[in-house]
Design an enzyme around this catalytic site. Structure first.
Site, PDB file in Angstrom:
ATOM      1  N   LYS A   1       0.693  -1.010  -0.101  1.00  0.00           N
ATOM      2  CA  LYS A   1       0.002  -0.042   0.127  1.00  0.00           C
ATOM      3  C   LYS A   1       0.815   1.333  -0.155  1.00  0.00           C
ATOM      4  CE  LYS A   1      -4.148  -2.329   1.993  1.00  0.00           C
ATOM      5  NZ  LYS A   1      -5.002  -2.172   2.907  1.00  0.00           N
TER       6      LYS A   1
ATOM      7  N   TYR B   1     -12.331  -1.906  -4.040  1.00  0.00           N
ATOM      8  CA  TYR B   1     -12.840  -2.072  -2.582  1.00  0.00           C
ATOM      9  C   TYR B   1     -14.504  -1.761  -2.724  1.00  0.00           C
ATOM     10  CZ  TYR B   1      -8.402  -2.347  -0.319  1.00  0.00           C
ATOM     11  OH  TYR B   1      -7.107  -2.548   0.187  1.00  0.00           O
TER      12      TYR B   1
ATOM     13  N   PHE C   1     -15.728   3.774   6.436  1.00  0.00           N
ATOM     14  CA  PHE C   1     -14.560   3.672   6.025  1.00  0.00           C
ATOM     15  C   PHE C   1     -14.077   3.915   4.641  1.00  0.00           C
ATOM     16  CE2 PHE C   1     -14.234  -0.514   7.009  1.00  0.00           C
ATOM     17  CZ  PHE C   1     -13.923  -1.051   5.949  1.00  0.00           C
TER      18      PHE C   1
ATOM     19  N   ARG D   1      -2.402 -14.380   4.547  1.00  0.00           N
ATOM     20  CA  ARG D   1      -3.407 -13.726   5.509  1.00  0.00           C
ATOM     21  C   ARG D   1      -2.603 -13.894   6.869  1.00  0.00           C
ATOM     22  NH1 ARG D   1      -7.465 -10.261   3.928  1.00  0.00           N
ATOM     23  NH2 ARG D   1      -7.635 -10.318   6.141  1.00  0.00           N
TER      24      ARG D   1
ATOM     25  N   THR E   1      -6.189  -6.912  10.733  1.00  0.00           N
ATOM     26  CA  THR E   1      -6.358  -5.640   9.741  1.00  0.00           C
ATOM     27  C   THR E   1      -5.803  -4.720  10.560  1.00  0.00           C
ATOM     28  OG1 THR E   1      -8.475  -6.640   8.979  1.00  0.00           O
ATOM     29  CG2 THR E   1      -8.029  -4.425   8.665  1.00  0.00           C
TER      30      THR E   1
ATOM     31  N   ARG F   1       2.017  -6.638   9.168  1.00  0.00           N
ATOM     32  CA  ARG F   1       1.277  -5.426   9.705  1.00  0.00           C
ATOM     33  C   ARG F   1       1.659  -4.837  10.957  1.00  0.00           C
ATOM     34  NH1 ARG F   1      -4.864  -7.063   7.183  1.00  0.00           N
ATOM     35  NH2 ARG F   1      -4.503  -5.624   5.256  1.00  0.00           N
TER      36      ARG F   1
ATOM     37  N   ASN G   1      -2.221   0.116   6.897  1.00  0.00           N
ATOM     38  CA  ASN G   1      -1.630  -1.429   7.258  1.00  0.00           C
ATOM     39  C   ASN G   1      -0.845  -2.039   6.555  1.00  0.00           C
ATOM     40  OD1 ASN G   1      -3.823  -1.897   5.652  1.00  0.00           O
ATOM     41  ND2 ASN G   1      -5.136  -2.995   7.121  1.00  0.00           N
TER      42      ASN G   1
ATOM     43  N   HIS H   1      -2.202  -5.383   1.410  1.00  0.00           N
ATOM     44  CA  HIS H   1      -3.325  -6.114   1.147  1.00  0.00           C
ATOM     45  C   HIS H   1      -3.193  -7.410   0.961  1.00  0.00           C
ATOM     46  CE1 HIS H   1      -7.356  -7.063  -0.772  1.00  0.00           C
ATOM     47  NE2 HIS H   1      -6.569  -7.701  -1.578  1.00  0.00           N
TER      48      HIS H   1
ATOM     49  N   GLU I   1      -8.846 -10.455  -8.256  1.00  0.00           N
ATOM     50  CA  GLU I   1      -8.038  -9.489  -7.857  1.00  0.00           C
ATOM     51  C   GLU I   1      -6.965  -9.498  -8.720  1.00  0.00           C
ATOM     52  OE1 GLU I   1      -7.518  -9.651  -3.732  1.00  0.00           O
ATOM     53  OE2 GLU I   1      -9.378  -8.776  -3.369  1.00  0.00           O
TER      54      GLU I   1
HETATM   55  P1  IDP Z   1      -8.271  -6.798   5.178  1.00  0.00           P
HETATM   56  O1  IDP Z   1      -7.467  -5.710   4.216  1.00  0.00           O
HETATM   57  O2  IDP Z   1      -7.530  -7.143   6.598  1.00  0.00           O
HETATM   58  O3  IDP Z   1      -8.956  -7.974   4.341  1.00  0.00           O
HETATM   59  P2  IDP Z   1     -10.760  -5.416   5.283  1.00  0.00           P
HETATM   60  O4  IDP Z   1     -11.899  -5.605   6.111  1.00  0.00           O
HETATM   61  O5  IDP Z   1     -10.964  -6.133   3.888  1.00  0.00           O
HETATM   62  O6  IDP Z   1      -9.422  -5.737   5.927  1.00  0.00           O
HETATM   63  O7  IDP Z   1     -10.586  -4.238   4.857  1.00  0.00           O
HETATM   64  C1  IDP Z   1      -9.927  -3.419   3.624  1.00  0.00           C
HETATM   65  C2  IDP Z   1      -9.064  -2.059   4.061  1.00  0.00           C
HETATM   66  O8  IDP Z   1      -9.943  -1.164   4.569  1.00  0.00           O
HETATM   67  C3  IDP Z   1      -8.196  -2.660   5.355  1.00  0.00           C
HETATM   68  O9  IDP Z   1      -7.007  -3.374   4.917  1.00  0.00           O
HETATM   69  C4  IDP Z   1      -7.728  -1.285   5.757  1.00  0.00           C
HETATM   70  O10 IDP Z   1      -6.916  -0.522   5.142  1.00  0.00           O
HETATM   71  C5  IDP Z   1      -9.411  -0.395   5.587  1.00  0.00           C
HETATM   72  N1  IDP Z   1     -10.061  -0.720   6.838  1.00  0.00           N
HETATM   73  C6  IDP Z   1     -10.869  -1.786   7.496  1.00  0.00           C
HETATM   74  N2  IDP Z   1     -11.367  -1.571   8.330  1.00  0.00           N
HETATM   75  C7  IDP Z   1     -11.374  -0.143   8.882  1.00  0.00           C
HETATM   76  C8  IDP Z   1     -11.639   0.769   9.792  1.00  0.00           C
HETATM   77  O11 IDP Z   1     -12.395   0.371  10.615  1.00  0.00           O
HETATM   78  N3  IDP Z   1     -11.257   2.000   9.747  1.00  0.00           N
HETATM   79  C9  IDP Z   1     -10.481   2.309   8.609  1.00  0.00           C
HETATM   80  N4  IDP Z   1      -9.927   1.656   7.695  1.00  0.00           N
HETATM   81  C10 IDP Z   1     -10.339   0.341   7.598  1.00  0.00           C
HETATM   82 MG    MG Z   2     -10.408  -7.782   2.998  1.00  0.00          MG
END
Ligand code: IDP
Ligand code: MG
Length: 139
Positions: free
Chosen positions: A10, A50, A58, A86, A92, A103, A113, A116, A127
């Site tokens: 990222k 996304y 968010f 993962r 996350t 992370r 974070n 992805h 993807e």
């Molecule tokens: P993941 O990347 O661990 O699969 P997802 O729930 O798919 O997590 O969320 C996609 C991305 O959105 C996350 O990697 C993070 O950058 C962002 N994100 C997820 N939850 C939040 C939140 O509660 N606040 C702000 N950003 C978030």
């Molecule tokens: Mg995800």
């Protein structure tokens, strides 16, 4: 069984010059890099990538972050690649991610974070197809 997954290093990773360290970690973990590109995502690309989160609070902030600078998109291959990536990425929220995960080491918070990773083999296929032509995936 060899499996493919998809990752994005990222904008926070690229900006902080952590891309090399994370790629090195992925290689140490046994991933082969089948394709890689450095891109600056457009707002349209980030919104589409996304789209599953479009109703989340968010979403707009995430799109802004993901378009804030260049990223690396990569297709990876390894045994059990989706689940393994993962696990190596960690939770996350970087502040809650298990010690030793990417992370935990390179991320800042729940949004910034570092990395992805696809959450299923089916999404990995989608993807990879979002960013790569079949001819760009070299085994
Ligand atoms: P993941 O990347 O661990 O699969 P997802 O729930 O798919 O997590 O969320 C996609 C991305 O959105 C996350 O990697 C993070 O950058 C962002 N994100 C997820 N939850 C939040 C939140 O509660 N606040 C702000 N950003 C978030
Ligand atoms: Mg995800």
């Amino acid at each position: 069984m060899k499996q493919q997954t998809f990752t994005i290093l990222k904008p926070d990773t690229v900006m902080r010059r952590n891309a090399g360290a994370i790629i090195s970690r992925l290689e140490q973990e046994g991933f082969d890099i089948l394709g890689a590109k450095r891109l600056h995502l457009t707002v349209e690309q980030a919104r589409a990538f996304y789209a599953v989160h479009k109703d989340r609070p968010f979403y707009n902030s995430l799109v802004e972050f993901m378009t804030s600078g260049p990223v690396w998109v990569m297709a990876l291959e390894r045994d059990n690649a989706v689940e393994y990536l993962r696990r190596v990425m960690g939770a996350t929220d970087s502040q809650k991610a298990e010690k030793g995960t990417i992370r935990a080491q390179f991320g800042t918070n729940i949004e910034r974070n570092a990395i992805h990773g696809s959450d299923s083999p089916e999404n990995a296929r989608i993807e990879i197809g979002f960013f790569f032509a079949t001819s760009e995936i070299l085994r």
